[in-house]
Design an enzyme around this catalytic site. Sequence first.
Site, PDB file in Angstrom:
ATOM      1  N   ASP A   1       0.887  -1.205   0.029  1.00 25.22           N
ATOM      2  CA  ASP A   1      -0.066  -0.394   0.308  1.00 25.22           C
ATOM      3  C   ASP A   1       1.005   1.054   0.149  1.00 25.22           C
ATOM      4  OD1 ASP A   1      -3.376   0.072   1.120  1.00 25.22           O
ATOM      5  OD2 ASP A   1      -1.637   1.774   2.298  1.00 25.22           O
ATOM      6  N   ILE A   2       0.696   2.537  -0.932  1.00 25.20           N
ATOM      7  CA  ILE A   2       1.462   3.614  -0.862  1.00 25.20           C
ATOM      8  C   ILE A   2       1.068   4.373   0.706  1.00 25.20           C
ATOM      9  CG2 ILE A   2       1.616   5.934  -2.066  1.00 25.20           C
ATOM     10  CD1 ILE A   2       1.112   4.247  -4.969  1.00 25.20           C
TER      11      ILE A   2
ATOM     12  N   GLU B   1      -4.430   2.387  -4.061  1.00 26.12           N
ATOM     13  CA  GLU B   1      -3.452   2.358  -4.031  1.00 26.12           C
ATOM     14  C   GLU B   1      -2.810   1.103  -3.842  1.00 26.12           C
ATOM     15  OE1 GLU B   1      -5.439   4.115  -2.456  1.00 26.12           O
ATOM     16  OE2 GLU B   1      -4.944   4.154  -0.191  1.00 26.12           O
TER      17      GLU B   1
END
Length: 425
Positions: free
Chosen positions: A178-179, A222
Amino acid sequence: MNILIVEDSATLRHAMCQYIRNAGHNPIVANNGEEALQLFDASRVDMIVMDVEMPGLDGFETTRLIREWLEKDDLWLPIIFVTGKNEEDDLRKGIDVGGDDYLIKPVSETILLAKIRAMERIITMRNELKRLNQSLIELSERDSLTRLFNRRTFDERAENAWKQAARNHEALAILIMDIDHFKLYNDCYGHVAGDECIVKVADAITQSLGRPGDIVARYGGEEFIVVLTNTREDGAYHVAERIRQNVAALNIRHRASPTSTHITVSIGGAVINHTAGTHLRDQIHAADKALYASKQAGRNRVTVKLFSPKVRILVADDTGRLARSIDSKLKQYFALLQARSGQETLSLASRNRPDVIVMNGNLKGDDAVDTIKRLREDSNTAQIPILTVCQDVNYWQSLELEIDGCFADAESPVELIDKLNRLLF
Ligand SMILES: [Mg+2]
């Protein structure tokens, strides 16, 4: 184009070869049906001009065989019949056996080449359609922004990888990433920049993977997910760490991030050494939990955990002795459910679907035999393996129940545990 000419008359063969050469194509020549089949098998053929009347295999029969071969591989090529017969019924038969056009002898150069051009046009259209279909399939499999697999495709492919791991008793790793602080990035730089960032991160992830069997997909906004086949804990950690470093090395400025000056990812991994007794979704859930741990620990880091599934055994035994004995030997792999009566066995089995049922043949108060029969009658429990432990193995075997093993009652049922191992791993 390579055009196979099948013709038993030398004069006609020679003439047609010349016409075809004049038009810039490459003729391949067969004197009869048998030779045509051999040549067809050995060379690349784009179109066939086939005489109908030949000794041995005639043109219709040869065509029928060629069409059968082609259909097996979902292939097609044009076949033009050449015949001296000029009856309507012959033409109908020619089309029925798989001819695409029909020429009456004597064959003029102009007409033969015109028919070849018409067929060439159909080939081109067919190829174009095939290509379009292929790209439509590709499009439907992929996420439009990152070109990674979309979630639906991921589900299918991951399920297949999972089944293969089960068949080959191989390890399987799942990484979810996950960003970090992506919402803040979007708020700060706008959605266009946000999309660009997602694409760059997706590329960095793809480039961090080396093997063709690895599956990578966009899992959410994301969020990305990776399946690494035949990969254990250290290998998974190594790949995850490479992904983390490659994303950091993109050096995408993130001034709104409270944890870093640039874009980073948090990664969670779950590795399974055997798939018995669990499901893909359980492993994904475990990877998700590891991702959460990475975030809790300050983000921009990797957490990989061994996910060891518990195989569920339902022990039907009113003495408690069987459960203790199994538990002491296989505690780390097995989760035990205990039933103390036949009735309880039926309801626990139906509700929890254990991986195996171990039953004391002397279950008090209820008839163990009757319970087994009822387990087999219920579609919820019919497929669950049943092992029994009893005093008289010969007697139990003579009952011809649908059970998967019968073991002599003893303090330490070594054979039973061995059987459980073989049944479940
Ligand atoms: Mg002939």
